[in-house]
Design a protein around this motif. Structure first.
Motif, PDB file in Angstrom:
ATOM      1  N   ARG A 149      27.480 -15.002 -14.351  1.00 38.73           N
ATOM      2  CA  ARG A 149      26.742 -16.011 -13.587  1.00 38.73           C
ATOM      3  C   ARG A 149      26.787 -15.780 -12.078  1.00 38.73           C
ATOM      4  NH1 ARG A 149      28.583 -21.446 -17.013  1.00 38.73           N
ATOM      5  NH2 ARG A 149      28.299 -20.479 -19.086  1.00 38.73           N
ATOM      6  N   VAL A 150      27.751 -15.009 -11.619  1.00 38.65           N
ATOM      7  CA  VAL A 150      27.869 -14.781 -10.174  1.00 38.65           C
ATOM      8  C   VAL A 150      27.599 -13.315  -9.827  1.00 38.65           C
ATOM      9  CG1 VAL A 150      29.375 -14.951  -8.158  1.00 38.65           C
ATOM     10  CG2 VAL A 150      29.536 -16.673  -9.981  1.00 38.65           C
ATOM     11  N   ASP A 151      28.492 -12.427 -10.215  1.00 35.82           N
ATOM     12  CA  ASP A 151      28.394 -11.029  -9.786  1.00 35.82           C
ATOM     13  C   ASP A 151      27.189 -10.303 -10.395  1.00 35.82           C
ATOM     14  OD1 ASP A 151      30.777 -11.523  -8.446  1.00 35.82           O
ATOM     15  OD2 ASP A 151      31.995 -10.880 -10.145  1.00 35.82           O
ATOM     16  N   ILE A 152      27.056 -10.402 -11.715  1.00 39.51           N
ATOM     17  CA  ILE A 152      25.939  -9.720 -12.373  1.00 39.51           C
ATOM     18  C   ILE A 152      24.615 -10.343 -11.961  1.00 39.51           C
ATOM     19  CG2 ILE A 152      24.889  -9.197 -14.617  1.00 39.51           C
ATOM     20  CD1 ILE A 152      27.695  -9.026 -15.785  1.00 39.51           C
ATOM     21  N   ASN A 153      24.603 -11.661 -11.854  1.00 38.76           N
ATOM     22  CA  ASN A 153      23.376 -12.351 -11.445  1.00 38.76           C
ATOM     23  C   ASN A 153      22.940 -11.935 -10.041  1.00 38.76           C
ATOM     24  OD1 ASN A 153      21.269 -14.352 -11.685  1.00 38.76           O
ATOM     25  ND2 ASN A 153      22.475 -15.631 -10.309  1.00 38.76           N
ATOM     26  N   ARG A 154      23.898 -11.760  -9.145  1.00 37.44           N
ATOM     27  CA  ARG A 154      23.582 -11.323  -7.782  1.00 37.44           C
ATOM     28  C   ARG A 154      22.960  -9.926  -7.794  1.00 37.44           C
ATOM     29  NH1 ARG A 154      28.500 -11.269  -5.795  1.00 37.44           N
ATOM     30  NH2 ARG A 154      28.463 -13.495  -5.266  1.00 37.44           N
ATOM     31  N   PHE A 155      23.519  -9.041  -8.602  1.00 36.05           N
ATOM     32  CA  PHE A 155      22.980  -7.689  -8.721  1.00 36.05           C
ATOM     33  C   PHE A 155      21.568  -7.711  -9.311  1.00 36.05           C
ATOM     34  CE2 PHE A 155      22.454  -3.777 -11.261  1.00 36.05           C
ATOM     35  CZ  PHE A 155      22.618  -2.818 -10.269  1.00 36.05           C
ATOM     36  N   GLU A 156      21.365  -8.527 -10.332  1.00 31.94           N
ATOM     37  CA  GLU A 156      20.062  -8.612 -10.981  1.00 31.94           C
ATOM     38  C   GLU A 156      18.982  -9.128 -10.040  1.00 31.94           C
ATOM     39  OE1 GLU A 156      20.881 -11.023 -14.348  1.00 31.94           O
ATOM     40  OE2 GLU A 156      21.776  -9.388 -15.512  1.00 31.94           O
ATOM     41  N   ARG A 157      19.345 -10.059  -9.165  1.00 28.11           N
ATOM     42  CA  ARG A 157      18.367 -10.570  -8.196  1.00 28.11           C
ATOM     43  C   ARG A 157      17.892  -9.450  -7.268  1.00 28.11           C
ATOM     44  NH1 ARG A 157      21.821 -15.160  -7.707  1.00 28.11           N
ATOM     45  NH2 ARG A 157      22.520 -14.429  -5.664  1.00 28.11           N
ATOM     46  N   LYS A 158      18.812  -8.580  -6.873  1.00 32.25           N
ATOM     47  CA  LYS A 158      18.435  -7.451  -6.024  1.00 32.25           C
ATOM     48  C   LYS A 158      17.479  -6.507  -6.764  1.00 32.25           C
ATOM     49  CE  LYS A 158      22.749  -7.398  -3.355  1.00 32.25           C
ATOM     50  NZ  LYS A 158      23.979  -6.621  -3.026  1.00 32.25           N
TER      51      LYS A 158
END
Length: 210
Positions: A149-158
């Motif tokens: 919900r935090v780290d992977i989600n941040r990468f996916e947004r990029k």
């Protein structure tokens, strides 16, 4: 002219007793019923195609496979230590693929997930292009909730931001470590195979690996 003609018929109706007025039938417009994305999912009208391969990928072989492949084809490999997917997407696929069928997804048991009572998320290995993949446990894993919900989600947004204007090649390599935990390496390349983004996450839970 239409107003004048109607007035004359009212004023001298006997002149128009034998006049036949032909009216062209109106063409009926058939409205094409539009299905929602969720309905299209249920009817199998959308989706990526999964192709299982017999040999484990490394970054170079995955890149070579994707450079010679059509988009929306997921190449999948799994053994007792490795879980891999490789796929390419056209620009704007992150917005093209937005729906999920929760009715298919809710009872899904991933092929790998933290054991015991450890809480985890059913996590899409590929965050875009997931039409029709909710009931396919090859393309989801159980993974640490906070990382998802935090780290992977941040990468996916990029990645989604980059995909607005660029084709992407996506390679995910999840490996079981000697202590039973798991590492997830994600590599995103452009249409030439040049690496644009990459990241590694480590879920320290002990994993069930089917």
């Amino acid at each position: 002219m239409i107003i004048v003609s109607a007035f004359l018929r009212w004023l001298t109706p006997y002149k128009y007793v034998d006049e036949v007025i032909e009216r062209k039938p109106k063409k009926q417009k058939h409205k094409q019923q539009k299905l929602t994305a969720e309905e299209m999912l249920e009817h199998g009208m959308l989706g990526v195609r999964v192709v299982e391969v017999g040999e484990k990928f490394d970054a170079q072989s995955a890149t070579e496979r994707l450079l010679g492949s059509e988009v929306d084809i997921v190449y999948f490999y799994h053994d007792k230590q490795t879980h891999q997917v490789a796929v390419s997407f056209d620009p704007k696929s992150a917005w093209k693929y937005q729906a999920r069928s929760n009715s298919k997804r809710k009872n899904l048991k991933p092929m790998l997930y933290p054991e015991g009572k450890t809480s985890y998320d059913r996590t899409h290995i590929i965050p875009i292009g997931f039409h029709g993949t909710e009931s396919d446990n090859r393309l989801l894993v159980g993974w640490n909730s906070r990382q998802n919900r935090v780290d992977i989600n941040r990468f996916e947004r990029k990645v989604r931001e980059y995909n607005k204007n660029h084709k992407i090649l996506w390679f995910a390599d999840i490996a079981k470590e000697p202590d039973g935990s798991a590492t997830w390496k994600a590599i995103v390349m452009d249409e030439t195979g040049t690496v644009r983004m990459k990241h590694t996450w480590h879920d320290r839970s002990k994993f069930v690996w089917q």
